[in-house]
Design a protein around this motif. Sequence first.
Motif, PDB file in Angstrom:
ATOM      1  N   GLY A  15       0.791  -1.221   0.000  1.00  0.00           N
ATOM      2  CA  GLY A  15       0.000   0.000   0.000  1.00  0.00           C
ATOM      3  C   GLY A  15       0.826   1.277   0.000  1.00  0.00           C
ATOM      4  N   LEU A  16       0.144   2.377   0.266  1.00  0.00           N
ATOM      5  CA  LEU A  16       0.811   3.675   0.286  1.00  0.00           C
ATOM      6  C   LEU A  16       1.787   3.809   1.438  1.00  0.00           C
ATOM      7  CD1 LEU A  16      -2.141   6.028  -0.671  1.00  0.00           C
ATOM      8  CD2 LEU A  16      -0.246   5.258  -2.112  1.00  0.00           C
ATOM      9  N   ARG A  17       1.627   2.992   2.468  1.00  0.00           N
ATOM     10  CA  ARG A  17       2.568   3.018   3.598  1.00  0.00           C
ATOM     11  C   ARG A  17       3.993   2.758   3.123  1.00  0.00           C
ATOM     12  NH1 ARG A  17       1.142   5.619   7.811  1.00  0.00           N
ATOM     13  NH2 ARG A  17      -1.091   5.515   8.031  1.00  0.00           N
ATOM     14  N   ALA A  18       4.145   2.077   1.966  1.00  0.00           N
ATOM     15  CA  ALA A  18       5.472   1.808   1.415  1.00  0.00           C
ATOM     16  C   ALA A  18       6.196   3.091   1.033  1.00  0.00           C
ATOM     17  CB  ALA A  18       5.360   0.891   0.200  1.00  0.00           C
ATOM     18  N   LEU A  19       5.459   4.174   0.876  1.00  0.00           N
ATOM     19  CA  LEU A  19       6.088   5.448   0.549  1.00  0.00           C
ATOM     20  C   LEU A  19       6.587   6.167   1.792  1.00  0.00           C
ATOM     21  CD1 LEU A  19       3.530   6.753  -2.076  1.00  0.00           C
ATOM     22  CD2 LEU A  19       5.596   5.382  -2.455  1.00  0.00           C
ATOM     23  N   VAL A  20       6.087   5.753   2.947  1.00  0.00           N
ATOM     24  CA  VAL A  20       6.427   6.381   4.221  1.00  0.00           C
ATOM     25  C   VAL A  20       7.458   5.555   4.986  1.00  0.00           C
ATOM     26  CG1 VAL A  20       5.480   7.107   6.454  1.00  0.00           C
ATOM     27  CG2 VAL A  20       4.138   7.418   4.360  1.00  0.00           C
ATOM     28  N   GLN A  21       7.268   4.243   4.971  1.00  0.00           N
ATOM     29  CA  GLN A  21       8.113   3.323   5.732  1.00  0.00           C
ATOM     30  C   GLN A  21       8.498   2.151   4.843  1.00  0.00           C
ATOM     31  OE1 GLN A  21       6.132   1.962   9.238  1.00  0.00           O
ATOM     32  NE2 GLN A  21       7.821   0.687   9.892  1.00  0.00           N
ATOM     33  N   GLU A  22       9.753   1.748   4.898  1.00  0.00           N
ATOM     34  CA  GLU A  22      10.244   0.665   4.046  1.00  0.00           C
ATOM     35  C   GLU A  22       9.452  -0.613   4.286  1.00  0.00           C
ATOM     36  OE1 GLU A  22      14.428  -1.509   2.780  1.00  0.00           O
ATOM     37  OE2 GLU A  22      14.433   0.064   4.295  1.00  0.00           O
ATOM     38  N   PRO A  23       8.917  -1.211   3.219  1.00  0.00           N
ATOM     39  CA  PRO A  23       8.144  -2.442   3.371  1.00  0.00           C
ATOM     40  C   PRO A  23       8.996  -3.589   3.905  1.00  0.00           C
ATOM     41  CG  PRO A  23       7.803  -1.485   1.201  1.00  0.00           C
ATOM     42  CD  PRO A  23       8.928  -0.738   1.839  1.00  0.00           C
ATOM     43  N   ALA A  24       8.355  -4.426   4.708  1.00  0.00           N
ATOM     44  CA  ALA A  24       9.020  -5.614   5.240  1.00  0.00           C
ATOM     45  C   ALA A  24       8.546  -6.869   4.516  1.00  0.00           C
ATOM     46  CB  ALA A  24       8.750  -5.740   6.730  1.00  0.00           C
ATOM     47  N   SER A  25       7.563  -6.714   3.616  1.00  0.00           N
ATOM     48  CA  SER A  25       7.025  -7.866   2.876  1.00  0.00           C
ATOM     49  C   SER A  25       7.559  -7.851   1.448  1.00  0.00           C
ATOM     50  CB  SER A  25       5.500  -7.833   2.883  1.00  0.00           C
ATOM     51  OG  SER A  25       5.023  -6.663   2.242  1.00  0.00           O
ATOM     52  N   GLU A  26       7.581  -9.027   0.850  1.00  0.00           N
ATOM     53  CA  GLU A  26       8.054  -9.183  -0.531  1.00  0.00           C
ATOM     54  C   GLU A  26       7.069  -8.548  -1.498  1.00  0.00           C
ATOM     55  OE1 GLU A  26      10.904 -10.430  -1.566  1.00  0.00           O
ATOM     56  OE2 GLU A  26      11.590 -11.058   0.397  1.00  0.00           O
TER      57      GLU A  26
END
Length: 92
Positions: A15-26
Amino acid sequence: MYRLDNGRYPTQDQGLRALVQEPASEPLPRSYPPGGYVRSDAIMDPWGTEYKYRSPGENNTYSFDLFSYGPDGVAGGEGEAADIANWTTETN
């Protein structure tokens, strides 16, 4: 910038959270700047609700859909209560 750095848009799950915090999921981003891409308030619509994100998009098949349900927070609506989306071209 996320797509340029990582070769793809964030997934639906990221989601958009990937723009704020580095994703931990593949798939994990191959390049991620310290501090992310945007401030956390940038993924919020003017009414304080997180923008909706679909990837791949239903209306933008090769990219993503980004939209808000507007001030009433309900899908649909007309006039001032109309949804706001990246696939619509109508301007007021």
